[in-house]
Design an enzyme around this catalytic site. Structure first.
Site, PDB file in Angstrom:
ATOM      1  N   ILE A 109       9.608   0.850  -4.773  1.00  0.00           N
ATOM      2  CA  ILE A 109      10.230  -0.424  -4.420  1.00  0.00           C
ATOM      3  C   ILE A 109       9.486  -1.075  -3.258  1.00  0.00           C
ATOM      4  O   ILE A 109       8.900  -0.379  -2.423  1.00  0.00           O
ATOM      5  CB  ILE A 109      11.732  -0.230  -4.085  1.00  0.00           C
ATOM      6  CG1 ILE A 109      12.435  -1.580  -3.886  1.00  0.00           C
ATOM      7  CG2 ILE A 109      11.926   0.712  -2.930  1.00  0.00           C
ATOM      8  CD1 ILE A 109      13.960  -1.498  -3.825  1.00  0.00           C
ATOM      9  N   CYS A 110       9.512  -2.395  -3.237  1.00  0.00           N
ATOM     10  CA  CYS A 110       9.040  -3.214  -2.125  1.00  0.00           C
ATOM     11  C   CYS A 110       7.521  -3.067  -1.944  1.00  0.00           C
ATOM     12  O   CYS A 110       6.758  -3.387  -2.835  1.00  0.00           O
ATOM     13  CB  CYS A 110       9.827  -2.855  -0.869  1.00  0.00           C
ATOM     14  SG  CYS A 110       9.689  -4.008   0.496  1.00  0.00           S
ATOM     15  N   HIS A 111       7.071  -2.603  -0.779  1.00  0.00           N
ATOM     16  CA  HIS A 111       5.650  -2.406  -0.505  1.00  0.00           C
ATOM     17  C   HIS A 111       5.174  -1.025  -0.971  1.00  0.00           C
ATOM     18  O   HIS A 111       3.992  -0.710  -0.853  1.00  0.00           O
ATOM     19  CB  HIS A 111       5.375  -2.541   0.995  1.00  0.00           C
ATOM     20  CG  HIS A 111       5.517  -3.935   1.515  1.00  0.00           C
ATOM     21  ND1 HIS A 111       6.747  -4.515   1.767  1.00  0.00           N
ATOM     22  CD2 HIS A 111       4.593  -4.869   1.824  1.00  0.00           C
ATOM     23  CE1 HIS A 111       6.569  -5.739   2.222  1.00  0.00           C
ATOM     24  NE2 HIS A 111       5.269  -5.989   2.265  1.00  0.00           N
TER      25      HIS A 111
END
Length: 181
Positions: A109-111
């Site tokens: 998830i995300c970065h």
């Protein structure tokens, strides 16, 4: 659904986005699985709530002490600092890559995809992420989509990806389903 299955959560000693660690952790526990906190160093890790220090969490094992063979799947939480550190650690990158080589599900998830980019594990995959990681994913051979959650089965394993904390409900459901087989 995950009875008896251990799921690795790979995080840096400092910088993991707390909610991206704790919400999937709870989802794995609620599904009957055993989440395990893996880092590059023993002791504890410092989580963050965006830019503010959050809680600390005890490390269950280091990348030198465990292997992908010990787990049914891998979660790579985000935050900016967390995957930025992990992608510079050869042992952490190898640990993540080993899940792909073993055909085991990975949720990111995300970065978090930065670690997978370094592992050369995203080529040919369709994924989502925090928008600023889109160009990095494309340059590494992935197809980037702007979706709440994307489950990609077009590779050696199931790869679940998501954009941000607002997407955690969908991310957790898809990750638990992938880990359940």
């Amino acid at each position: 659904m995950l009875q008896g299955k251990a799921i690795a959560f790979l995080v840096a000693p400092e910088g993991v986005e707390q909610v991206e660690l704790t919400e999937p952790w709870k989802a794995v526990e609620q599904a009957g699985g055993t989440p395990r906190l893996i880092s590059t160093e023993p002791g504890s890790v410092q989580a963050f709530n965006h830019l503010d220090r959050g809680d600390t969490f005890t490390v269950d094992g280091t990348v030198d002490e465990v292997s992908a063979a010990d787990f049914a799947g891998l979660v790579l939480p985000g935050g900016v600092a967390n995957p930025d550190f992990l992608r510079t650690q050869e042992r952490a990158v190898r640990f993540a890559k080993d899940f792909f080589d073993a055909g085991k599900p990975v949720a990111v998830i995300c970065h978090g995809p930065w670690t997978l980019i370094e592992a050369d594990a995203v080529r040919g995959r369709t994924m989502t992420s925090w928008p600023s990681v889109a160009t990095d994913l494309r340059n590494a051979g992935a197809t980037w989509v702007d979706e709440e959650v994307r489950v990609c089965t077009g590779g050696p394993n199931t790869l679940v990806s998501s954009r941000k904390p607002d997407d955690l409900k969908a991310f957790c459901q898809a990750a638990v389903a992938a880990f359940g087989g």
